[in-house]
Scaffold this active site. Structure first.
Site, PDB file in Angstrom:
ATOM      1  CG  HIS A  39       5.838  -6.870   7.788  1.00 42.58           C
ATOM      2  ND1 HIS A  39       6.710  -6.196   7.403  1.00 42.58           N
ATOM      3  CD2 HIS A  39       7.018  -7.555   8.356  1.00 42.58           C
ATOM      4  CE1 HIS A  39       8.192  -5.883   7.989  1.00 42.58           C
ATOM      5  NE2 HIS A  39       7.888  -6.895   9.215  1.00 42.58           N
TER       6      HIS A  39
ATOM      7  CG  HIS B 248      10.864 -11.428   9.636  1.00 45.01           C
ATOM      8  ND1 HIS B 248      10.014 -11.015  10.025  1.00 45.01           N
ATOM      9  CD2 HIS B 248      10.923 -10.303   9.469  1.00 45.01           C
ATOM     10  CE1 HIS B 248       9.662  -9.738  10.928  1.00 45.01           C
ATOM     11  NE2 HIS B 248      10.447  -9.195  10.407  1.00 45.01           N
TER      12      HIS B 248
ATOM     13  CG  HIS C 192       8.846  -6.241  13.701  1.00 44.09           C
ATOM     14  ND1 HIS C 192       9.568  -6.327  13.896  1.00 44.09           N
ATOM     15  CD2 HIS C 192       8.773  -6.480  12.041  1.00 44.09           C
ATOM     16  CE1 HIS C 192      11.085  -6.266  12.984  1.00 44.09           C
ATOM     17  NE2 HIS C 192      10.000  -6.617  11.934  1.00 44.09           N
TER      18      HIS C 192
ATOM     19  CD  GLU D 124      14.828  -7.455  11.069  1.00 43.57           C
ATOM     20  OE1 GLU D 124      16.163  -7.761  11.978  1.00 43.57           O
ATOM     21  OE2 GLU D 124      13.987  -6.692  11.919  1.00 43.57           O
TER      22      GLU D 124
END
Length: 786
Positions: free
Chosen positions: A125, A123, A187, A104
């Site tokens: 999850h 970033h 995502h 990413e």
């Protein structure tokens, strides 16, 4: 003797030039931030195994540090972190890890390009926010805290496959809104922050808000209430103000001076070795007998042979460009918690200083007698000075870069001079009121090294000497007007308290001074030779200009450094308009070299004002000297015909104590070549500071003119009346930052002049400078956003 000022937990970091394998890792600080962020989120359960990615902007570069792809966070080391440029391309180095960056990295690069206020990205999850990613439900403005830190809403970013340019572009479009948290459809989440701590905080806040929103959705669907629009907009405006302030640190910045971590710093020790070997120093054949005679050696020849403290003159255009960029940005000071720790140092470690200065307020205006005294949060009371160190009443030891404001080029309390002065005083006492041999010896040794000072008159201070020089110039030329450079300090006499410290302020600081006292004083803006010429032309209509007075390295000891040819061009203008040129060498005299600024620049003034070093740190340090025909107006004693000369003098002027101290100090400076050694110490300090500023990506500016070292963190001295709105708006804020930085340096064992200027001495060995750099390193680590 070692400083005992408070040192932070960062004391395990190597000194700035310590060649350790660990410190050789490029951009180590940014990489360490990534590792620390990962460890924090791993401990809190926000990261699992290898999922997600974290990055931190590399300050001062178009680079960022990012986690490697598919690598266990629990095992991650600093050298495992990858460096990527703003095009999303990996920049390999020699750490040996050979890992590939997160897939990413393009997304991270796009965010950093789009948002200069963002210095860290997370970033993840995490479960609750990810649940909303599957629902594709944006989070509206539920609380003012959410809006204050995350933005108007937590928006949904359109789905695109992981690691693709499509996803990177989708993210870039959304982050342009100024919000700080986003949910990527099917995502995960992205949270950004102005620093690593804020990015982690925003990510945690997003998860907290996500939990509350999910619970509300499951229990009372359709009945969720948001905060009023007006409250939302107020909270968001505060967020945007913060973002603009942080963004300006990037958009208004100039690329810092690049100093490689493995670059060898200049060495005062190497200069001292050369002195000892006789390669760059030594006394003349006639000087060893102590008579001050020079035999067949021409006056000034020794000064040229001994050399000067300035090894390389600053690139003035570049320095001024950086200073302009500094003042264009919002101030960048210590974090609030760090400033509390600094003030706590004074409250707990400097109690005796606080007690005695509180007592002093009852009998001394302001509690101190000296303008250079450190006053924030209260003055330090010093009991001992020795070489490169000061010791306060509480027993705390500090590296002394104040050096009494500049006179002690040999170092404080220099024993060889003290011993010889004591012998003179034992015989004559400190003052006789009559002629003494050392009056002559001092005048002779000054002429020996400053040949343009054909005659010399001792007075009590630099202020007195400037008063006398101006009076003498008026008497000699028969003209009345005097021009100075705006912002320069020439003492506190009525005539010269004009355009003081801030160019263009005229009589702003002239409280208690009648208008008539400054009616014939004018100022020209620093560096502006055209304006100086206009002032000279205007003064012709008023009877002409008696003198132009300059600090030869620039106002306030070079706070606005002059171009290399400035003094020569001022000399030409003075000759064209029949004005005398007065060099105020109170600071630069002997500090730039035994030949002073006149010798270094190769410009001969008509009159030279000396102070500070001319008495070697002893009192009554001041005098004026110059051409014999001009100096004739100062005649007294045998040549003191009534009405033929100007009135100057003083009961303690030219006393045996001060004159002997000055003579012995100058002799010792010549023997040891102290100015050159002190200058190399200044070079080492400056280059080390530039390396630290580069490594932390700070907007600060460090430069030096030999042993006069400037470290500008606030730029308050660069404000002027050409931009009066900015001056009035920012003067107090920038002045307060300068005081706070000075306090922080002191709390870490370094005493400076007002937190922005330092004077090095012969006592500042490489070890002293390296210790100081390690302490500056600790202070810079406490700056907001680092």
């Amino acid at each position: 003797m070692k400083p005992t000022g408070d040192r932070t937990e960062r004391g395990d970091r190597p000194a700035a030039d310590e060649p350790t394998e660990e410190y050789a890792v490029q951009h180590r600080l940014s990489r360490q931030h990534v590792v620390d962020m990962c460890r924090t989120m791993l401990a809190r359960g926000y990261l699992k195994a290898t999922e997600g990615n974290v990055s931190v902007r590399v300050p001062g570069h178009r680079l960022y540090a990012v986690t490697p792809s598919n690598y266990d966070y629990d095992r991650m080391r600093v050298e495992d972190i990858c460096i990527v440029d703003f095009d999303g391309k990996h920049v390999p180095d020699d750490t040996g890890a050979d890992l590939k960056p997160s897939i990413e990295c393009g997304m991270h690069a796009n965010i950093y390009r789009e948002r200069p206020d963002v210095n860290a990205i997370v970033h993840t999850h995490q479960p609750y926010a990810s649940a909303l990613a599957f629902l594709r439900k944006p989070i509206p403005a539920l609380t003012d805290e959410q809006v204050r830190f995350l933005g108007r809403e937590v928006a949904i970013i359109d789905y695109a496959p992981s690691g693709t340019g499509f996803l990177a572009r989708n993210v870039q479009k959304k982050v342009a809104s100024g919000d700080n948290a986003f949910i990527i459809a099917n995502h995960g989440v992205v949270a950004v922050g102005t620093d690593p701590d804020r990015a982690v905080f925003n990510m945690a806040l997003l998860e907290k808000v996500s939990i509350a929103y999910l619970l509300a959705l499951t229990s009372e669907a359709g009945k969720i209430h948001t905060i009023p629009t007006a409250i939302r907009e107020i909270a968001f405006s505060k967020l945007r103000a913060d973002e603009k302030r942080i963004a300006a640190q990037i958009t208004e910045a100039v690329e810092p001076l690049r100093v490689p971590v493995d670059e060898e710093l200049p060495s005062a020790h190497a200069a001292a070795v050369e002195v000892a070997a006789g390669r760059i120093a030594g006394t003349s054949p006639g000087a060893a007998d102590g008579t001050g005679t020079t035999g067949s050696v021409l006056p000034g020849a020794e000064s040229a042979r001994l050399g000067y403290a300035i090894s390389e003159y600053p690139d003035v255009d570049d320095v001024m460009r950086r200073l302009k960029a500094l003042t264009a940005q919002p101030v960048r000071g210590l974090r609030h918690d760090a400033m509390r720790d600094v003030l706590n140092y004074f409250d707990t470690k400097c109690r005796a200083s606080k007690e005695i200065t509180e007592r002093a307020r009852r009998r001394i205006p302001g509690g101190v007698q000296h303008n250079l005294a450190f006053n924030y949060p209260f003055p330090l009371a010093v009991d001992k000075a020795d070489g490169a160190y000061l010791v306060d009443r509480d027993g705390n030891t500090y590296i002394d870069f104040l050096q009494a404001g500049g006179p002690t080029i040999l170092g404080s309390n220099y024993g060889p001079v003290n011993e010889r002065v004591a012998e003179v005083v034992r015989d004559s006492g400190p003052v006789t009121g009559l002629f003494h041999e050392y009056e002559l010896r001092l005048a002779e040794i000054i002429h020996r090294f400053l040949p343009h000072v054909e005659m010399y008159r001792s007075l009590g201070s630099g202020t007195e000497a400037v008063m006398a020089a101006v009076r003498g110039a008026r008497a000699f030329t028969g003209k009345k007007m005097v021009i100075k450079v705006g912002g320069a300090y020439h003492g506190w006499s009525d005539t010269m308290v004009y355009g003081l410290r801030v160019p263009g302020t005229y009589r702003m600081n002239a409280k208690g001074i009648p208008f008539g006292a400054t009616a014939r004083t004018r100022e020209a803006f620093p560096h502006d030779l055209s304006q100086l010429k206009r002032k000279l032309i205007e003064n012709r209509l008023r009877g002409g200009t008696a003198a132009v007075v300059v600090e030869p390295v620039g106002p306030e000891s070079g706070t606005r450094p002059v171009p290399r040819d400035f003094n020569a061009r001022v000399r030409e203008l003075c000759d064209e308009f029949g004005a005398l040129l007065i060099f105020d060498e109170v600071v630069t005299g002997f500090r730039l070299g035994l030949g002073g600024a006149a010798g270094y620049f190769g410009v001969t003034p008509d009159l030279t004002v000396l102070g500070k070093a001319v008495s070697g740190g002893y009192p009554m340090a001041g005098g004026v000297g110059g051409r014999a025909d001009v100096m004739a107006v100062f005649g007294s004693g045998l040549d003191g015909r009534s009405g033929a000369h100007i009135q100057v003098g003083g009961t303690l002027s030219a006393n045996p104590l001060s004159c002997a101290a000055g003579y012995f100090a100058i002799e010792e400076m010549a023997r040891t070549n102290a100015p050159v050694i002190a200058g190399r110490a200044g070079d080492r300090l400056t280059r080390g500071l530039q390396r630290l500023i580069d490594s932390y990506g700070l907007p600060y500016v460090a430069y030096n003119q030999g042993s006069i070292v400037h470290l500008e963190c606030s730029g308050v001295m660069l404000l002027d009346m050409r931009n009066p709105v900015k001056l009035l708006k920012e003067n107090k804020t920038r002045k307060r930052l300068m005081e706070q930085m000075g306090a922080a340096y002191t709390a870490h064992g370094i005493v400076t002049l007002a937190g922005s200027r330092m004077y090095t001495s012969m006592a500042d060995t490489d070890e002293v400078i390296d210790d100081a750099l390690a302490r500056f390193d600790q202070v810079f680590a406490l700056v907001e956003g680092v």
